[in-house]
Every structure is written in structure tokens, then in C-alpha cells.
Design an enzyme around this catalytic site. Structure first.
Site, PDB file in Angstrom:
ATOM      1  N   ASN A 259     -20.175   2.810  19.544  1.00 31.88           N
ATOM      2  CA  ASN A 259     -19.720   3.374  20.817  1.00 31.88           C
ATOM      3  C   ASN A 259     -18.225   3.707  20.773  1.00 31.88           C
ATOM      4  OD1 ASN A 259     -19.822   4.124  23.590  1.00 31.88           O
ATOM      5  ND2 ASN A 259     -21.378   2.559  23.958  1.00 31.88           N
TER       6      ASN A 259
ATOM      7  N   ARG B  99     -18.646 -18.955  18.926  1.00 28.88           N
ATOM      8  CA  ARG B  99     -19.516 -20.049  18.488  1.00 28.88           C
ATOM      9  C   ARG B  99     -20.964 -19.718  18.841  1.00 28.88           C
ATOM     10  NH1 ARG B  99     -15.049 -22.797  20.762  1.00 28.88           N
ATOM     11  NH2 ARG B  99     -13.963 -24.193  19.279  1.00 28.88           N
TER      12      ARG B  99
ATOM     13  N   ARG C  76     -26.942 -20.247  21.131  1.00 25.64           N
ATOM     14  CA  ARG C  76     -28.336 -20.662  20.976  1.00 25.64           C
ATOM     15  C   ARG C  76     -29.016 -19.747  19.962  1.00 25.64           C
ATOM     16  NH1 ARG C  76     -31.632 -17.027  23.603  1.00 25.64           N
ATOM     17  NH2 ARG C  76     -30.681 -15.723  25.219  1.00 25.64           N
TER      18      ARG C  76
ATOM     19  N   ASP D 234      -9.102  -1.708   4.785  1.00 22.31           N
ATOM     20  CA  ASP D 234      -8.426  -1.869   3.502  1.00 22.31           C
ATOM     21  C   ASP D 234      -9.351  -2.591   2.528  1.00 22.31           C
ATOM     22  OD1 ASP D 234      -5.129  -1.439   3.956  1.00 22.31           O
ATOM     23  OD2 ASP D 234      -6.323  -1.803   5.742  1.00 22.31           O
TER      24      ASP D 234
ATOM     25  N   HIS E   3      -2.174 -10.707   6.592  1.00 17.91           N
ATOM     26  CA  HIS E   3      -0.852 -10.920   6.002  1.00 17.91           C
ATOM     27  C   HIS E   3      -0.602 -12.423   5.854  1.00 17.91           C
ATOM     28  CE1 HIS E   3       0.368  -6.706   6.882  1.00 17.91           C
ATOM     29  NE2 HIS E   3      -0.414  -6.867   7.938  1.00 17.91           N
TER      30      HIS E   3
ATOM     31  N   ASP F 220       0.805  -1.234   0.000  1.00 17.75           N
ATOM     32  CA  ASP F 220       0.000   0.000   0.000  1.00 17.75           C
ATOM     33  C   ASP F 220       0.834   1.278   0.000  1.00 17.75           C
ATOM     34  OD1 ASP F 220       1.039  -0.150   2.529  1.00 17.75           O
ATOM     35  OD2 ASP F 220      -0.878  -0.082   3.582  1.00 17.75           O
TER      36      ASP F 220
ATOM     37  N   THR G 222     -14.163 -15.555  14.126  1.00 14.92           N
ATOM     38  CA  THR G 222     -13.265 -16.006  13.069  1.00 14.92           C
ATOM     39  C   THR G 222     -13.999 -16.652  11.896  1.00 14.92           C
ATOM     40  OG1 THR G 222     -12.958 -18.165  14.136  1.00 14.92           O
ATOM     41  CG2 THR G 222     -11.404 -16.406  14.726  1.00 14.92           C
ATOM     42  N   LYS G 223     -15.284 -16.982  12.094  1.00 18.54           N
ATOM     43  CA  LYS G 223     -16.073 -17.625  11.040  1.00 18.54           C
ATOM     44  C   LYS G 223     -17.463 -16.998  10.998  1.00 18.54           C
ATOM     45  CE  LYS G 223     -13.717 -22.099  11.382  1.00 18.54           C
ATOM     46  NZ  LYS G 223     -13.863 -23.561  11.620  1.00 18.54           N
TER      47      LYS G 223
END
Length: 213
Positions: free
Chosen positions: A87, A180, A183, A95, A117, A16, A165-166
């Protein structure tokens, strides 16, 4: 041959320090500083600055609210829906493309990254983007980290301190590191708050009366 901007948009490896990217970031950070040091009473000025930061009309910028300090990379890669509240102390590293839906509530110190990266140490100077999207009517708790490439569905709550992360689906409560699904949002959630306290129509009517007085 692709431009560096195109490589960024397509998720390819990029750096960049060319094609005006440093100048774009500098201009964005100057607006960021101006916004972060603005007086709380300067509502109109803050709306003007948000419109410049996100490259939108002031009419749209007036429909969401951000509490300083707020940090970002470019600003122009972020879209925010009306009714959203962000907040204090949030950091959006944009990016890559970052889409936030309508009526989303962010707790303090939420971090969202759209860039990463390579793990290969010899390639660390390179970056690649993965877009992030957050649906309508979400609640992102204090101190949450949302990693590149994550999509969060409509009406979902992410518990404080989670590391996402997912992808997380619609209408669930999700917590933890890694985050995760705990419920689904239940019928009880529609009629209670704060660990089972009932949502009372008469109480809501009183609140609305106070709000409009």
C-alpha cells in the site's frame, strides 16, 4: 581483499561512497521518481518500471502490485513474491537483502530497514546490513516498522503501529512496541472476521459473482 559490495553482503562494516554505489542509488532513485509520478492508468508502464527496479522479468513484476509513493535505497536487493500488495507510503531500505514472500499484504506507511550503524558515536559513518525476510501469506499492518535482521514466519499478522525488533514465528498475531506474539492463529480465525463476524460461504459466492460480472 573483499570489495565494498562483498562487505555489504557479509554484514561487515562498510561505507557507500565508492565502487559505483552512489551511481547505483541515483539510477534507482530516478526509476523510483518515474514510478511515483506515473499515472494510475499506466499499468503496463508501471510493470515495466517495477521490472527494472527489482531486476526481474516483467512476467513476475505483473504478479504483484505497489501503490505509489514507494521509497527504497537500491531496489535490486528486494525480492517480492507473486500476489503481494504494498500500500501507499511504504519505505524499504534495502542496503541488505530483503525477501518478501507470496500473497503478503502491506498496510500504508510500513518501514523496513536492512541496514544499521554502530552505537559508538565515533563509528557512526559506518554501516552494516542484516537481511530481513517475510514469509508467505502475511499481513503487515499500517505503520509497522521492521528492524534489521528480523524474520517473520508464514501466515502471520503484525498489528498496526508495531515495531518488530526480533523474529516472529509462523501463524501468529503479534503486536506492540517492541512487537510480541499475542496469540496463535486459531480455528475461530478460519471461520470468522471482524471480531467474530462469520465467514458465510453463500456471502462469498455472492462476492465472487459480483467480482466476475
Amino acid at each position: 581483499m573483499r570489495t565494498m559490495h562483498e562487505r555489504m553482503e557479509e554484514g561487515l562494516l562498510f561505507t557507500d561512497e565508492c565502487e559505483g554505489l552512489p551511481e547505483e542509488r541515483l539510477a534507482a532513485k530516478q526509476l523510483m521518481r518515474e514510478f511515483n509520478v506515473s499515472d494510475p492508468s499506466e499499468t503496463e508502464q508501471r510493470v515495466k518500471l517495477l521490472a527494472k527496479i527489482f531486476h526481474v522479468e516483467e512476467a513476475l513484476a505483473s504478479t504483484f502490485w505497489i501503490e505509489p509513493p514507494f521509497s527504497f535505497a537500491y531496489g535490486s536487493h528486494i525480492s517480492i513474491g507473486e500476489g503481494t500488495y504494498i500500500n501507499v507510503g511504504c519505505t524499504f531500505i534495502d542496503d541488505g537483502k530483503l525477501e518478501v514472500g507470496k500473497r503478503v499484504m502491506f498496510g500504508p506507511n510500513v518501514t523496513i530497514a536492512t541496514v544499521s550503524h554502530p552505537i559508538n558515536p565515533e563509528m557512526r559513518e559506518y554501516m552494516y546490513t542484516s537481511p530481513v525476510s517475510i514469509g508467505d501469506d502475511c499481513w503487515i499492518g499500517a505503520g509497522v516498522t521492521i528492524c534489521p535482521g528480523v524474520n517473520i514466519g508464514d501466515g502471520t499478522t503484525i498489528g498496526a503501529g508495531s515495531v518488530v525488533t526480533k523474529d516472529i514465528p509462523d501463524h501468529v498475531v503479534a503486536v506492540g512496541n517492541p512487537c510480541r506474539v499475542l496469540r496463535k492463529v486459531s480455528e475461530q480465525d478460519m471461520t470468522t472476521y471482524n471480531h467474530g463476524h462469520p465467514i458465510d460461504p453463500a456471502d462469498l459466492a455472492e462476492e465472487r459473482q459480483l467480482r466476475n460480472s
